[in-house]
Design a protein around this motif. Structure first.
Motif, PDB file in Angstrom:
ATOM      1  N   LEU A   1       0.831  -1.203   0.000  1.00  0.00           N
ATOM      2  CA  LEU A   1       0.000   0.000   0.000  1.00  0.00           C
ATOM      3  C   LEU A   1       0.866   1.253   0.000  1.00  0.00           C
ATOM      4  O   LEU A   1       0.558   2.235  -0.690  1.00  0.00           O
ATOM      5  CB  LEU A   1      -0.924  -0.010   1.221  1.00  0.00           C
ATOM      6  CG  LEU A   1      -2.046  -1.046   1.208  1.00  0.00           C
ATOM      7  CD1 LEU A   1      -2.764  -1.080   2.549  1.00  0.00           C
ATOM      8  CD2 LEU A   1      -3.041  -0.754   0.090  1.00  0.00           C
TER       9      LEU A   1
ATOM     10  N   GLU B   1      -4.825   6.747   1.737  1.00  0.00           N
ATOM     11  CA  GLU B   1      -6.093   6.530   2.432  1.00  0.00           C
ATOM     12  C   GLU B   1      -6.250   5.065   2.839  1.00  0.00           C
ATOM     13  O   GLU B   1      -6.615   4.751   3.980  1.00  0.00           O
ATOM     14  CB  GLU B   1      -7.259   6.964   1.536  1.00  0.00           C
ATOM     15  CG  GLU B   1      -8.609   7.018   2.252  1.00  0.00           C
ATOM     16  CD  GLU B   1      -8.619   8.020   3.394  1.00  0.00           C
ATOM     17  OE1 GLU B   1      -9.274   7.724   4.415  1.00  0.00           O
ATOM     18  OE2 GLU B   1      -7.950   9.067   3.282  1.00  0.00           O
ATOM     19  N   ARG B   2      -5.959   4.158   1.912  1.00  0.00           N
ATOM     20  CA  ARG B   2      -6.059   2.732   2.237  1.00  0.00           C
ATOM     21  C   ARG B   2      -4.973   2.310   3.228  1.00  0.00           C
ATOM     22  O   ARG B   2      -5.171   1.388   4.023  1.00  0.00           O
ATOM     23  CB  ARG B   2      -5.965   1.899   0.964  1.00  0.00           C
ATOM     24  CG  ARG B   2      -7.168   2.028   0.046  1.00  0.00           C
ATOM     25  CD  ARG B   2      -7.024   1.146  -1.171  1.00  0.00           C
ATOM     26  NE  ARG B   2      -7.084  -0.270  -0.830  1.00  0.00           N
ATOM     27  CZ  ARG B   2      -6.652  -1.236  -1.618  1.00  0.00           C
ATOM     28  NH1 ARG B   2      -6.112  -0.933  -2.793  1.00  0.00           N
ATOM     29  NH2 ARG B   2      -6.755  -2.496  -1.262  1.00  0.00           N
TER      30      ARG B   2
ATOM     31  N   ASP C   1      -1.124   4.852  -2.021  1.00  0.00           N
ATOM     32  CA  ASP C   1      -2.528   4.943  -1.632  1.00  0.00           C
ATOM     33  C   ASP C   1      -2.596   5.220  -0.133  1.00  0.00           C
ATOM     34  O   ASP C   1      -2.746   4.326   0.693  1.00  0.00           O
ATOM     35  CB  ASP C   1      -3.246   3.630  -1.970  1.00  0.00           C
ATOM     36  CG  ASP C   1      -4.757   3.759  -1.904  1.00  0.00           C
ATOM     37  OD1 ASP C   1      -5.239   4.643  -1.166  1.00  0.00           O
ATOM     38  OD2 ASP C   1      -5.456   2.980  -2.577  1.00  0.00           O
TER      39      ASP C   1
ATOM     40  N   ASP D   1      -6.382   3.103   6.512  1.00  0.00           N
ATOM     41  CA  ASP D   1      -7.396   2.100   6.853  1.00  0.00           C
ATOM     42  C   ASP D   1      -6.735   0.813   7.333  1.00  0.00           C
ATOM     43  O   ASP D   1      -7.217   0.170   8.273  1.00  0.00           O
ATOM     44  CB  ASP D   1      -8.278   1.808   5.640  1.00  0.00           C
ATOM     45  CG  ASP D   1      -9.171   2.984   5.279  1.00  0.00           C
ATOM     46  OD1 ASP D   1      -9.364   3.864   6.133  1.00  0.00           O
ATOM     47  OD2 ASP D   1      -9.664   3.023   4.125  1.00  0.00           O
ATOM     48  N   LYS D   2      -5.626   0.439   6.696  1.00  0.00           N
ATOM     49  CA  LYS D   2      -4.897  -0.774   7.097  1.00  0.00           C
ATOM     50  C   LYS D   2      -4.383  -0.637   8.527  1.00  0.00           C
ATOM     51  O   LYS D   2      -4.557  -1.545   9.354  1.00  0.00           O
ATOM     52  CB  LYS D   2      -3.736  -0.999   6.133  1.00  0.00           C
ATOM     53  CG  LYS D   2      -2.823  -2.176   6.475  1.00  0.00           C
ATOM     54  CD  LYS D   2      -3.414  -3.497   6.056  1.00  0.00           C
ATOM     55  CE  LYS D   2      -2.423  -4.625   6.223  1.00  0.00           C
ATOM     56  NZ  LYS D   2      -2.954  -5.915   5.754  1.00  0.00           N
TER      57      LYS D   2
END
Length: 555
Positions: free
Chosen positions: A346, A353-354, A351, A357-358
């Motif tokens: 990631l 944003e992801r 990325d 989230d991770k």
């Protein structure tokens, strides 16, 4: 190559448009002339016409009738209507026949070139998209088995997809399984002689095993296969018919389950024998319990890996039916930390944003299940730290340079002191990594725009088309245009024109140079076209511009 057809019953109009305008400057390589609708159709039949410009009122076949015929027989040809009649009814009929432009006489040369140039751009985009689509379709077909295997491998590792997204992937990859359908997993480990083969020979053996499995299972089961991260072959097995989950009778479901288990074990045993007989090797096969797709994939897979470690080990040629061992373990690994997409991947994709989230998922799992386990917290810290360090090194930087010595000092950051300090460290470090990379991106854009400006300045009197600039920068033309606009706020074409006109003003100040010589020095082969461009930019002709300069210079 773009070819233009001009149709008008007035020969002077056709000749003027075809012979005097600088068509090559906008990408038109050939111009055909027709003086009636019938002549136009003959040219269309014998030449590859891309753009047709036609008058409306012509004797015999009108321009609207010609347009309707072209739309039926040559759908890709882009059509323009040129008329001296401004009645709204004509415009309505033109729109019904999908005309791309409706131009009224008299029309300036610049407007004609602009409209045709716009259609040339549309053709180029369509051709690029068509070629790209054909390449994608071919590549997709060639790589379909690998794409199927990659999806199954990701699901085995715990990748989470929404039901809609998973359904779309299954449909696009032509995988016949639906949500809630019962399945079992087979794990095959090639052993002894087969495990010692080189990569190419091993790949051939794995292909042979997969084909053998398809033949043995095809009468009663469907197979979906992949190679997992450990090098094992994994088959997801579903029943071709009679899914027990669809039966309302509990006793009937149990009978169907027992029958399916028996047939599955028999087929697996035949696979072992076939590998030994035809491939002269050994294989251990583990069979999972039945589960529901997709919620049980990772759990059943973890059961099989645990059985491989505990029951098979270094032995070979075993056939084992796996029990529910994984769920009975008192301690489990961190799921969110180890499931795809991995944190380092990631980060590499940019990325952010992801990535957040991770990290949020890792934190939530830790705080809800393992807050009292210093080992789990420490595992998470060093895994995240290693991902951050790897990302920094792959970008040619030290982690200390990107997030500072305080946050990069692993010895002083042992997170077992506090869950909250670990959380703050994770997200603060990520924020600094993002800021550092975005700053580098801005610098890269500035450097790219500087190189573009230098190239334009050096080749101003030569070919400074968007394609030439893109070739020099090793970029796609669309990306070059967007990059320049994003960084400067000015269209690249406007920038080139501005430099040319500023250069023209400087050259016109030299009385020894004639207007046509100035045009040639700026790369304009048609002096009349240069005069029109200059007047549009400065609102005066080159000659009027010179007269103003002389007036200013007089005492």
């Amino acid at each position: 190559m773009v070819q233009l057809l001009i149709v008008d019953d007035e020969a002077s109009v056709v000749d003027s448009l075809a012979d005097t305008l600088p068509w090559r400057e906008i990408g038109v390589t050939a111009v055909f002339k027709a003086f009636s609708g019938s002549e136009a159709l003959e040219l269309l039949q014998t030449n590859s016409i891309d753009i047709m410009m036609t008058d409306i009122r012509m004797p015999g076949m009108s321009g609207l009738e010609l347009l309707a015929t072209v739309r039926r027989r040559w759908k890709r040809v882009k059509c323009m209507l040129l008329s001296g009649h401004a009645e709204f009814a004509y415009a309505q009929q033109a729109l019904r026949h999908d005309a791309h432009e409706y131009l009224l006489k008299p029309i300036g040369d610049d407007e004609v070139l602009a409209k045709v140039g716009h259609l040339v751009g549309e053709l180029e985009r369509e051709r690029d998209e068509s070629r790209a689509y054909e390449r994608v379709v071919k590549a997709f077909s060639e790589n379909l088995p690998k794409l199927r295997g990659d999806l199954l491998a990701d699901l085995l590792q715990g990748m989470k997809l929404s039901p809609e997204r998973l359904g779309q992937k299954l449909e696009s990859l032509k995988i016949a399984i639906s949500s809630g359908e019962r399945f079992a997993l087979l794990l095959c480990r090639l052993e002894d002689r087969l495990a010692e083969l080189d990569f190419y020979s091993l790949s051939l053996m794995e292909y042979a095993v997969a084909n053998m499995a398809e033949e043995l299972f095809e009468d009663e089961f469907r197979l979906w296969s992949c190679k997992d991260i450990h090098g094992y072959m994994v088959f997801l097995v579903t029943q071709s018919a009679g899914d027990p989950a669809r039966s309302d009778n509990q006793e009937q479901r149990e009978e169907l389950d027992e029958s399916a288990d028996s047939r599955l074990q028999s087929a697996a045993s035949q696979l072992q024998l076939g590998v030994g007989r035809y491939l002269k090797g050994s294989v251990s096969v583990l069979i999972s319990r039945w589960g529901l797709f997709p919620i049980d994939i990772q759990r059943l897979y973890e059961d099989m890996l645990l059985s491989m470690r505990k029951q098979v080990g270094n032995q070979s040629g075993l056939l084992i039916y796996v029990s529910n061992e994984f769920e009975q373990l008192p301690v489990h690994a961190l799921q969110r930390l180890n499931e795809p997409p991995m944190l380092v991947h990631l980060l590499e994709s940019g990325d952010w944003e992801r990535t957040r989230d991770k990290l949020s998922g890792v934190w939530n799992e830790l705080s809800s299940k393992w807050a009292d386990s210093s080992e789990h917290v420490t595992e998470a810290f060093f895994s995240v730290y290693a991902s951050f360090s790897s990302f920094a090194h792959k970008n040619g930087r030290q982690l200390t340079d990107m997030i500072g010595p305080h946050l990069s000092d692993a010895t002083g950051l042992m997170p077992i002191r506090s869950m909250e300090s670990f959380r703050q460290w994770m997200f603060q470090s990520l924020e600094l990594l993002q800021q550092c990379m975005e700053s580098e991106t801005r610098n890269d854009r500035e450097n790219a725009v500087r190189k573009i400006k230098q190239f334009v300045g050096k080749h101003l009197v030569e070919d400074v088309s968007l394609q030439k600039i893109a070739d020099y920068m090793y970029m796609h033309p669309v990306h070059v245009s967007r990059l320049f606009k994003l960084e400067t706020g000015e269209n690249l074409s406007d920038f080139v024109l501005r430099l040319k006109m500023e250069k023209a003003a400087t050259l016109l100040a030299d009385p020894s140079l004639r207007n046509y010589e100035v045009a040639l020095r700026l790369g304009y082969q048609n002096p009349n076209y240069f005069i029109k461009v200059f007047k549009k930019y400065y609102s005066v002709t080159p000659q009027e511009f010179r007269q103003k300069l002389e007036t200013i210079e007089e005492p």
